[in-house]
Design an enzyme around this catalytic site. Structure first.
Site, mmCIF file in Angstrom:
data_model
loop_
_atom_site.group_PDB
_atom_site.id
_atom_site.type_symbol
_atom_site.label_atom_id
_atom_site.label_comp_id
_atom_site.label_asym_id
_atom_site.label_seq_id
_atom_site.Cartn_x
_atom_site.Cartn_y
_atom_site.Cartn_z
ATOM 1 N N ASP A 172 -4.655 57.301 -54.082
ATOM 2 C CA ASP A 172 -3.818 58.519 -53.852
ATOM 3 C C ASP A 172 -4.622 59.941 -54.680
ATOM 4 O O ASP A 172 -4.215 61.019 -54.487
ATOM 5 C CB ASP A 172 -2.618 58.494 -54.372
ATOM 6 C CG ASP A 172 -1.584 57.579 -53.575
ATOM 7 O OD1 ASP A 172 -1.926 57.037 -52.423
ATOM 8 O OD2 ASP A 172 -0.257 57.263 -53.742
ATOM 9 N N ARG A 210 6.527 66.322 -48.994
ATOM 10 C CA ARG A 210 7.040 64.773 -48.915
ATOM 11 C C ARG A 210 6.887 64.265 -50.366
ATOM 12 O O ARG A 210 7.585 63.417 -50.964
ATOM 13 C CB ARG A 210 6.381 63.856 -48.142
ATOM 14 C CG ARG A 210 6.732 63.896 -46.364
ATOM 15 C CD ARG A 210 6.080 62.825 -45.682
ATOM 16 N NE ARG A 210 5.978 61.528 -46.603
ATOM 17 C CZ ARG A 210 5.127 60.611 -46.696
ATOM 18 N NH1 ARG A 210 3.833 60.791 -45.992
ATOM 19 N NH2 ARG A 210 5.409 59.605 -47.171
ATOM 20 N N ASP A 219 1.767 41.684 -43.727
ATOM 21 C CA ASP A 219 1.922 40.193 -43.865
ATOM 22 C C ASP A 219 2.230 39.715 -45.054
ATOM 23 O O ASP A 219 2.712 38.725 -45.274
ATOM 24 C CB ASP A 219 0.567 39.666 -43.187
ATOM 25 C CG ASP A 219 -0.665 40.389 -44.075
ATOM 26 O OD1 ASP A 219 -0.941 41.471 -44.275
ATOM 27 O OD2 ASP A 219 -1.427 39.423 -44.880
ATOM 28 N N GLN A 220 1.737 40.480 -46.448
ATOM 29 C CA GLN A 220 1.887 39.857 -47.610
ATOM 30 C C GLN A 220 3.326 39.994 -48.028
ATOM 31 O O GLN A 220 4.079 39.220 -48.566
ATOM 32 C CB GLN A 220 1.195 40.479 -48.510
ATOM 33 C CG GLN A 220 -0.267 40.293 -48.334
ATOM 34 C CD GLN A 220 -0.708 38.975 -48.283
ATOM 35 O OE1 GLN A 220 -0.432 38.180 -49.274
ATOM 36 N NE2 GLN A 220 -1.345 38.589 -47.350
ATOM 37 N N CYS A 248 2.088 57.913 -43.949
ATOM 38 C CA CYS A 248 0.696 58.533 -44.009
ATOM 39 C C CYS A 248 -0.114 57.523 -43.079
ATOM 40 O O CYS A 248 0.103 56.308 -43.187
ATOM 41 C CB CYS A 248 0.092 58.772 -45.173
ATOM 42 S SG CYS A 248 0.796 60.055 -46.192
ATOM 43 N N ARG A 266 -1.752 49.374 -41.528
ATOM 44 C CA ARG A 266 -1.221 49.226 -42.801
ATOM 45 C C ARG A 266 -0.408 47.782 -42.561
ATOM 46 O O ARG A 266 0.861 48.028 -42.299
ATOM 47 C CB ARG A 266 -0.342 50.403 -43.264
ATOM 48 C CG ARG A 266 -1.105 51.658 -43.742
ATOM 49 C CD ARG A 266 -0.469 52.688 -44.100
ATOM 50 N NE ARG A 266 0.008 52.586 -45.528
ATOM 51 C CZ ARG A 266 0.603 53.533 -46.179
ATOM 52 N NH1 ARG A 266 0.908 54.856 -45.502
ATOM 53 N NH2 ARG A 266 0.880 53.580 -47.517
ATOM 54 N N LYS A 275 7.178 59.885 -57.247
ATOM 55 C CA LYS A 275 7.703 59.476 -56.037
ATOM 56 C C LYS A 275 7.911 58.183 -55.780
ATOM 57 O O LYS A 275 8.749 57.647 -55.246
ATOM 58 C CB LYS A 275 6.867 60.212 -55.121
ATOM 59 C CG LYS A 275 6.614 59.856 -53.636
ATOM 60 C CD LYS A 275 5.772 60.404 -52.586
ATOM 61 C CE LYS A 275 5.588 59.649 -51.128
ATOM 62 N NZ LYS A 275 5.022 58.498 -51.408
ATOM 63 N N ASN A 276 6.601 57.561 -55.977
ATOM 64 C CA ASN A 276 6.657 56.077 -55.414
ATOM 65 C C ASN A 276 7.531 55.035 -56.163
ATOM 66 O O ASN A 276 8.023 54.086 -55.504
ATOM 67 C CB ASN A 276 5.200 55.718 -55.602
ATOM 68 C CG ASN A 276 4.329 55.967 -54.413
ATOM 69 O OD1 ASN A 276 4.772 56.695 -53.626
ATOM 70 N ND2 ASN A 276 2.892 56.007 -54.752
ATOM 71 N N ARG A 330 7.102 55.539 -45.530
ATOM 72 C CA ARG A 330 6.582 54.367 -45.630
ATOM 73 C C ARG A 330 7.599 53.572 -46.442
ATOM 74 O O ARG A 330 7.719 52.398 -46.107
ATOM 75 C CB ARG A 330 5.273 54.675 -46.352
ATOM 76 C CG ARG A 330 4.515 53.072 -46.681
ATOM 77 C CD ARG A 330 3.621 52.430 -45.756
ATOM 78 N NE ARG A 330 3.710 52.792 -44.386
ATOM 79 C CZ ARG A 330 3.441 52.049 -43.467
ATOM 80 N NH1 ARG A 330 3.080 50.729 -43.626
ATOM 81 N NH2 ARG A 330 3.309 52.723 -42.108
HETATM 82 C C1 UD1 Z 1 1.908 52.370 -51.730
HETATM 83 C C2 UD1 Z 1 2.149 53.637 -52.119
HETATM 84 C C3 UD1 Z 1 0.784 54.387 -51.567
HETATM 85 C C4 UD1 Z 1 -0.286 54.212 -52.304
HETATM 86 C C5 UD1 Z 1 -0.487 52.454 -52.303
HETATM 87 C C6 UD1 Z 1 -1.835 52.095 -52.813
HETATM 88 C C7 UD1 Z 1 4.400 53.753 -51.793
HETATM 89 C C8 UD1 Z 1 5.672 54.267 -51.191
HETATM 90 N N1 UD1 Z 1 3.417 53.885 -51.314
HETATM 91 O O1 UD1 Z 1 1.526 51.866 -50.180
HETATM 92 O O2 UD1 Z 1 1.134 55.802 -51.972
HETATM 93 O O3 UD1 Z 1 -1.409 54.883 -51.794
HETATM 94 O O4 UD1 Z 1 0.533 51.878 -52.487
HETATM 95 O O5 UD1 Z 1 -1.531 52.319 -54.158
HETATM 96 O O6 UD1 Z 1 4.685 53.569 -52.852
HETATM 97 N N2 UD1 Z 1 -2.127 45.100 -47.307
HETATM 98 C C9 UD1 Z 1 -2.350 44.049 -46.368
HETATM 99 N N3 UD1 Z 1 -0.971 43.305 -46.274
HETATM 100 C C10 UD1 Z 1 0.103 43.847 -46.860
HETATM 101 C C11 UD1 Z 1 0.281 44.721 -47.478
HETATM 102 C C12 UD1 Z 1 -0.925 45.677 -47.769
HETATM 103 O O7 UD1 Z 1 -3.206 43.706 -46.178
HETATM 104 O O8 UD1 Z 1 1.093 43.209 -46.594
HETATM 105 C C13 UD1 Z 1 -3.184 45.946 -47.725
HETATM 106 C C14 UD1 Z 1 -3.104 47.420 -47.025
HETATM 107 O O9 UD1 Z 1 -3.466 47.474 -45.829
HETATM 108 C C15 UD1 Z 1 -4.091 48.091 -48.109
HETATM 109 C C16 UD1 Z 1 -3.890 47.545 -49.451
HETATM 110 O O10 UD1 Z 1 -3.311 46.340 -49.064
HETATM 111 O O11 UD1 Z 1 -5.453 48.061 -47.837
HETATM 112 C C17 UD1 Z 1 -2.875 48.011 -50.405
HETATM 113 O O12 UD1 Z 1 -1.757 48.521 -49.871
HETATM 114 P P1 UD1 Z 1 -0.262 48.506 -50.584
HETATM 115 O O13 UD1 Z 1 -0.692 48.553 -52.118
HETATM 116 O O14 UD1 Z 1 0.720 47.723 -50.082
HETATM 117 O O15 UD1 Z 1 0.232 50.012 -50.259
HETATM 118 P P2 UD1 Z 1 1.576 50.447 -49.977
HETATM 119 O O16 UD1 Z 1 2.465 49.909 -50.374
HETATM 120 O O17 UD1 Z 1 1.743 50.718 -48.511
#
Ligand code: UD1
Length: 432
Positions: free
Chosen positions: A308, A401, A125-126, A117, A122, A22-23, A93
């Site tokens: 996950d 999903r 900023d990065q 989810c 979430r 999926k991802n 997402r």
């Molecule tokens: C993706 C996956 C999700 C999985 C997650 C972690 C998709 C569509 N979703 O979600 O299924 O659970 O990776 O493997 O692929 N964070 C920040 N700033 C940012 C971005 C992230 O602080 O700009 C933090 C988040 O709050 C979280 C951590 O980084 O604590 C990891 O998040 P991230 O790897 O970005 O998850 P997603 O990409 O949202």
């Protein structure tokens, strides 16, 4: 509205074929917006997030043809930026990949905020850090709340150090950088297999991305990308969920179409719990004859135990024969909303911030529960298959999903599981 009904409590035997991941599927589909040509994408899972990704691109002018159940051709030659429909963007997402893809192709992006989810905050900023390093100016529109990025002078390669390891920010920065002028270097990127899958797809289209899956990703910008044919990797989380099902029910399931290396952290924990896991080239055979042992797990970024798999592992901890297991969430702020549902099944779980102390009571009872999010919903299926008697799972749209044909696949290994439509009368009562 539908629900899943399970008559659980019996061991399951047979083979389950794992679908495409999926991802990576959603990243590749939305990332294909960068390519002004036809791409054929194979091994796509038949899940609602994939359908929504295609629907979004179709609204933006792409043409999409289904060639068979798992293969689609997508032509983004006429796709326009800035017009993705909010109601679809908010359903998942991964729609935030439109930001990187639109920015990379049109040097501007205008997209509503994503859904998906709820795991607490979430932030993005990065992602913004990556876009701004390349020359994009980011703002949240005061009128619409949409994300808006503009790079009127084009995008130039840059070095970006990610403060947080983020799958989404890594993929978005790659998408924005593949056609930027010069070299982009991402340090401290996410190493998840779906990041590698996306990079491989882009490289097949003529991009120059190296180091995906390692600590440094380098992207040398190219002027043009071309169409390709590309097959998505198998879904490690669907595979991990099936492994948890074999462990929970005490049967023997051959989980086929997997890359065992991607499953190493899950395999290691299952073995610690007393589950037998045999690795073949592209399958794992999972069985259990004795009790489940208590275990401590901390979810982490790849190659750690994936967040996950948090909820599915918690179900196994509930089924452990005595002792307290500690489950620590190492990625998101709030991953334990599903514990409320497991408590309806007799689970005894004490929460303290990001740590769950899970009492191993050997059994779970059947109950009416909800899928509070995608993986939590999958965990309810694991729990329902283990609990002796009738479990009903509501809000299954979350499960759909990310899991293709879950009911059919589980019936194939002998599960007594079906999907039923909730009569309208009860839907009304539930809504009130
Ligand atoms: C993706 C996956 C999700 C999985 C997650 C972690 C998709 C569509 N979703 O979600 O299924 O659970 O990776 O493997 O692929 N964070 C920040 N700033 C940012 C971005 C992230 O602080 O700009 C933090 C988040 O709050 C979280 C951590 O980084 O604590 C990891 O998040 P991230 O790897 O970005 O998850 P997603 O990409 O949202």
């Amino acid at each position: 509205m539908e629900k899943i009904v399970i008559n659980g409590g019996k061991p399951l035997y047979g083979d389950i074929w794992v679908s495409g991941m999926k991802n990576s599927a959603v990243a590749v589909i939305i990332g294909s917006l960068l390519i002004e040509d036809k791409c054929v994408i194979e091994n796509l899972p038949d899940i609602s997030d994939v359908a929504i990704s295609f629907e979004i691109l179709q609204h933006m002018g792409a043409s999409v043809r289904r060639l068979n159940k798992t293969t689609y051709e997508i032509d983004n030659t006429r796709t326009k930026g800035g017009i993705s429909p909010s109601e679809l963007v908010r359903k998942m997402r991964a729609s935030y990949y439109l930001l990187g893809a639109e920015l990379g192709r049109f040097h501007r992006a205008y997209v509503d905020q994503p859904g998906g989810c709820y795991f607490g905050e979430r932030p993005i900023d990065q992602h913004v850090k990556g876009f701004e390093a390349l020359g994009g100016k980011f703002e949240v529109s005061k009128d619409t709340g949409y994300y808006k990025i503009e790079a009127p002078n084009g995008l130039k390669g840059a070095s970006v150090f990610m403060d947080v390891v983020s799958v989404g920010a890594t993929i978005n920065t790659i998408l924005a950088a593949v056609k930027a002028e010069g070299m982009t270097v991402i340090e401290n990127p996410a190493k998840e297999p779906h990041v590698v899958d996306l990079a491989n797809f882009l490289n097949t289209c003529g991009a120059n991305v190296s180091g995906a899956g390692t600590d440094v990703i380098k992207i040398k910008g190219v002027n043009k990308l071309h169409g390709c044919s590309y097959a998505i990797l198998p879904d490690m989380i669907e595979a991990g969920t099936c492994m948890a099902i074999a462990a929970a029910t005490g049967g023997c399931i051959k989980v086929e179409n997997v890359i065992p290396k991607h499953l190493e952290s899950i395999t290691a924990k299952l073995v610690e719990m007393g589950v037998e896991v045999e690795e073949l080239d592209d399958a794992v055979i999972v069985s259990r004859s004795g009790d489940i042992n208590k275990v401590n797990i901390k979810t982490q970024v790849y190659p750690g135990v994936p967040t996950d798999m948090n909820a599915q592992m918690c179900v196994l901890m509930c089924l452990a024969n005595g002792g307290t297991s500690y489950l620590t969430e190492g990625v998101f702020e709030n991953k334990f909303r599903y514990c409320e549902e497991l408590r309806r099944m007799g689970a005894v779980i004490k929460l303290d911030g990001k740590v769950a102390a899970v009492e191993g009571r050997g059994i779970l009872n059947p109950a009416v529960v909800k899928a509070v999010d995608l993986r939590a919903g999958a965990a309810m299926v694991v729990a329902g298959l283990a609990a002796k008697g009738r479990t009903e799972i509501e809000d299954i749209h979350h499960i759909e999903r990310g899991y293709e044909d879950i009911v059919k696949k589980l019936r194939g290994v002998g599960a007594d599981i079906k999907k039923i439509v909730i009569p309208e009368k009860f839907q009304y009562e539930k809504a009130n």
